[in-house]
Design a protein around this motif. Structure first.
Motif, PDB file in Angstrom:
ATOM      1  N   ASP A  18       0.503  -1.365   0.259  1.00  0.00           N
ATOM      2  CA  ASP A  18      -0.216   0.006   0.383  1.00  0.00           C
ATOM      3  C   ASP A  18       0.824   1.463   0.030  1.00  0.00           C
ATOM      4  O   ASP A  18       2.353   1.145   0.542  1.00  0.00           O
ATOM      5  N   GLU A  19       0.791   2.017  -0.259  1.00  0.00           N
ATOM      6  CA  GLU A  19       0.748   3.240  -0.588  1.00  0.00           C
ATOM      7  C   GLU A  19       1.645   4.158   1.081  1.00  0.00           C
ATOM      8  O   GLU A  19       1.953   5.582   1.446  1.00  0.00           O
ATOM      9  N   ARG A  20       1.066   3.910   2.157  1.00  0.00           N
ATOM     10  CA  ARG A  20       0.711   4.261   3.382  1.00  0.00           C
ATOM     11  C   ARG A  20       2.627   4.493   3.982  1.00  0.00           C
ATOM     12  O   ARG A  20       3.530   3.493   2.976  1.00  0.00           O
ATOM     13  N   MET A  68      14.500   0.529   6.650  1.00  0.00           N
ATOM     14  CA  MET A  68      14.487   1.542   5.662  1.00  0.00           C
ATOM     15  C   MET A  68      13.061   2.564   5.576  1.00  0.00           C
ATOM     16  O   MET A  68      12.232   1.606   5.520  1.00  0.00           O
ATOM     17  N   TYR A  69      13.182   3.902   5.601  1.00  0.00           N
ATOM     18  CA  TYR A  69      12.016   4.646   5.425  1.00  0.00           C
ATOM     19  C   TYR A  69      10.990   3.907   4.279  1.00  0.00           C
ATOM     20  O   TYR A  69      12.080   4.256   3.555  1.00  0.00           O
ATOM     21  N   PHE A  70      10.380   3.771   3.611  1.00  0.00           N
ATOM     22  CA  PHE A  70       9.338   3.661   3.199  1.00  0.00           C
ATOM     23  C   PHE A  70       8.569   4.071   2.393  1.00  0.00           C
ATOM     24  O   PHE A  70       7.453   4.253   3.098  1.00  0.00           O
ATOM     25  N   GLN A  71       8.166   4.737   1.571  1.00  0.00           N
ATOM     26  CA  GLN A  71       6.326   5.160   0.812  1.00  0.00           C
ATOM     27  C   GLN A  71       6.133   5.193  -0.582  1.00  0.00           C
ATOM     28  O   GLN A  71       7.038   6.373  -1.210  1.00  0.00           O
ATOM     29  N   ASP A  72       6.179   4.092  -1.177  1.00  0.00           N
ATOM     30  CA  ASP A  72       5.252   4.189  -2.792  1.00  0.00           C
ATOM     31  C   ASP A  72       6.808   4.399  -2.900  1.00  0.00           C
ATOM     32  O   ASP A  72       6.579   5.283  -4.216  1.00  0.00           O
ATOM     33  N   GLY A  73       8.245   3.605  -2.698  1.00  0.00           N
ATOM     34  CA  GLY A  73       8.719   4.178  -4.158  1.00  0.00           C
ATOM     35  C   GLY A  73       9.220   2.814  -4.414  1.00  0.00           C
ATOM     36  O   GLY A  73       8.460   1.579  -4.912  1.00  0.00           O
ATOM     37  N   PRO A  74      10.421   3.546  -5.600  1.00  0.00           N
ATOM     38  CA  PRO A  74      10.363   2.600  -7.258  1.00  0.00           C
ATOM     39  C   PRO A  74      11.497   0.738  -6.484  1.00  0.00           C
ATOM     40  O   PRO A  74      11.846   1.572  -5.984  1.00  0.00           O
ATOM     41  N   TYR A  75      11.214   0.067  -7.625  1.00  0.00           N
ATOM     42  CA  TYR A  75      12.364  -0.779  -8.038  1.00  0.00           C
ATOM     43  C   TYR A  75      12.869  -1.362  -9.260  1.00  0.00           C
ATOM     44  O   TYR A  75      12.256   0.607  -9.896  1.00  0.00           O
ATOM     45  N   PHE A  76      14.179  -1.068  -9.335  1.00  0.00           N
ATOM     46  CA  PHE A  76      14.790  -0.555 -10.460  1.00  0.00           C
ATOM     47  C   PHE A  76      15.154  -2.224 -10.985  1.00  0.00           C
ATOM     48  O   PHE A  76      15.516  -2.846 -10.670  1.00  0.00           O
TER      49      PHE A  76
END
Length: 286
Positions: A185-187, A202-210
């Motif tokens: 989810d985007e929370r 780590m802190y995360f909020q709807d980040g990407p993968y590569f």
């Protein structure tokens, strides 16, 4: 990608010690955060909370600050860079330094920080393109000629293709939609990553993968589903570093969302990412 309040400072000696130990061994915010921002502004020290004045005497890093970045994300990136010894200035449509010919002439690094909560990648790209002096080719030419690009969260998305700078030997994608994602989810969350063989959060909020491969690619971190979370890659004579999670996240971001404070860990990983990016001899990893 979330609205953050500007000027949250780290600065504690204990934090610096924790970061030093970690680096040695490893080689949008709600209203409550406004008090931290006000205290940082009143306390002076660096331009993270305020104007475009440079800091320090190290290599020059330009941090984008404008409508394509969340409020406070540019400032958090500023603080991380300043802690690592960079001279830091903001660049953007309302800054003293703006996009245009010669803007990157003295820069060692350009930083594209996180975007606002719910902001589509195409929307952020459109806001960048609305700046009369901006062009993707301006940034591409800078990196291709030997410059460095750091993309954090939204900045990582924008390092990819369509829309984006096209700086990666591959593309970026939405981690929460990838098969086997630990966060769906985007929370705001803590996300587990394997960083150079160490299990960390780590802190995360709807980040990407590569999804990247090729000569000069270094995968520093992976999510638990195996997708790359932090990468350094070559682009022409320059280099690109991207991270889906937020290594620059200050303590207030964790506190505001009831998360265990991993800011010291994040700052140490940010230093590792920066040092790898600025190195002159890439060492590819699988």
């Amino acid at each position: 990608m979330r609205v953050r309040w500007a000027g949250v400072r780290r600065g504690a000696a204990a934090l610096a010690v924790a970061v030093a130990v970690l680096v040695a061994s490893a080689c949008g915010a709600p209203l409550e955060a406004a008090g931290d921002a006000a205290g940082a502004a009143a306390g002076g020290g660096g331009a993270g909370a305020g104007g475009s004045a440079g800091s320090g005497r190290g290599p020059l890093a330009l941090v984008y600050r404008g409508p394509a970045a969340c409020e406070g994300c540019a400032e958090a990136a500023y603080d991380m860079l300043e802690h690592d010894g960079f001279t830091v200035r903001y660049i953007g449509p309302k800054e003293r330094m703006r996009f245009g010919p010669g803007a990157f002439a003295s820069a060692a690094l350009y930083v594209q920080p996180g975007g606002t909560d719910g902001q589509e990648v195409s929307s952020a790209w459109g806001l960048l393109e609305s700046d009369a002096g901006f062009s993707a080719e301006l940034v591409r030419a800078y990196v291709r000629g030997g410059g460095r690009y750091l993309g954090l969260c939204m900045g990582g998305y924008l390092a990819g293709e369509d829309p984006g700078y096209g700086l990666l030997p591959g593309d970026s994608g939405q981690y929460i939609r990838s098969p086997g994602a630990a966060v769906t989810d985007e929370r705001d969350h803590l996300v587990d990553v394997d960083w150079r063989g160490r299990g960390l959060r780590m802190y995360f909020q709807d980040g990407p993968y590569f999804d990247v491969q090729g000569p000069g690619v270094q995968v520093l971190a992976r999510y638990t589903n195996g997708r790359a979370a932090a990468v350094v890659a070559a682009y022409g004579a320059g280099r690109v570093a991207v991270s889906g999670p937020h290594p620059e996240a200050p303590s207030a971001w964790y506190r505001d969302y009831g998360l265990a404070d991993e800011s010291a860990t994040g700052l140490g990983l940010g230093e590792d990412l920066l040092h790898t990016l600025m190195a002159t001899s890439p060492h590819p990893t699988p």
